[in-house]
Design an enzyme around this catalytic site. Structure first.
Site, short mmCIF file in Angstrom:
data_model
loop_
_atom_site.label_atom_id
_atom_site.label_comp_id
_atom_site.label_asym_id
_atom_site.label_seq_id
_atom_site.Cartn_x
_atom_site.Cartn_y
_atom_site.Cartn_z
N HIS A 137 0.84 -1.21 0.00
CA HIS A 137 0.00 0.00 0.00
C HIS A 137 0.87 1.26 0.00
O HIS A 137 0.60 2.21 -0.74
CB HIS A 137 -0.90 0.04 1.25
CG HIS A 137 -1.90 -1.05 1.33
ND1 HIS A 137 -1.98 -1.89 2.42
CD2 HIS A 137 -2.87 -1.44 0.48
CE1 HIS A 137 -2.97 -2.75 2.24
NE2 HIS A 137 -3.53 -2.50 1.06
N SER A 155 -3.00 -7.79 2.64
CA SER A 155 -3.27 -7.71 4.08
C SER A 155 -3.70 -9.06 4.62
O SER A 155 -3.33 -9.44 5.74
CB SER A 155 -4.36 -6.67 4.35
OG SER A 155 -3.92 -5.38 4.01
N ARG A 194 -1.95 -6.18 -8.08
CA ARG A 194 -0.80 -7.04 -7.81
C ARG A 194 -0.57 -8.01 -8.95
O ARG A 194 0.56 -8.33 -9.28
CB ARG A 194 -1.04 -7.84 -6.52
CG ARG A 194 -1.09 -6.99 -5.28
CD ARG A 194 -1.54 -7.83 -4.12
NE ARG A 194 -2.89 -8.32 -4.42
CZ ARG A 194 -3.87 -8.40 -3.55
NH1 ARG A 194 -3.68 -8.06 -2.31
NH2 ARG A 194 -5.05 -8.85 -3.89
#
Length: 161
Positions: free
Chosen positions: A19, A130, A92
């Site tokens: 991030h 995450s 990603r």
């Protein structure tokens, strides 16, 4: 000349170096980025919204060009209310694209005056999420290099270490 403002929305549960990579690189393009933490009651978050905001603020430090906020409701309404014209989304892998493309097209169908900018994460973070960080941390695995020290400390506290 008006500021070029972008909104980088997400759950950030917790914020990772992936991030931060997007934020840092986004600040090369925009005058200001608003990191907008989504209050999503359907998502089972490890960190409550206020803790996620506090962690992001701690990690960003006293950056004058990146601010942290929270939102509910339609993202495009929030973006417009902030005076922004761009939504930043990190990708990603190709697998992220289909979902993000659908969101961008839906937002575009709601309003024509807000664009979505897809940014590929830097190679070292291309696998990072995450969810993966939380899973590895919950199993007492190493997460150094994946999250800032303040986030590691918060995860250790959540998992009673």
């Amino acid at each position: 000349m008006p500021l070029k403002i972008a909104v980088y929305p997400g759950s950030f549960d917790p914020i990772t170096y992936g991030h931060l990579d997007i934020i840092e690189r986004g600040l090369r393009i925009f005058d200001k980025i608003i990191v907008a933490v989504a209050k999503n009651s359907e998502k089972n978050s490890l960190f409550p919204t206020d803790e996620r905001i506090a962690l992001i603020k701690e990690v960003l430090g006293d950056s004058e060009r990146a601010e942290v906020d929270t939102f509910t409701g339609l993202l495009v309404d929030y973006v417009r209310d902030q005076g922004a014209t761009v939504i930043i989304r990190g990708l990603r892998a190709v697998s992220d694209f289909e979902y993000e493309f659908q969101l961008a097209q839906m937002n575009r169908s709601i309003t024509q005056d807000i664009e979505t900018l897809f940014m590929m994460t830097s190679v070292p973070y291309s696998y990072l999420s995450s969810s993966i960080v939380k899973e590895v941390s919950s199993l007492n695995g190493p997460i150094e290099g994946l999250v800032p020290p303040a986030v590691k400390k918060a995860l250790d506290a959540k998992f009673n270490r």
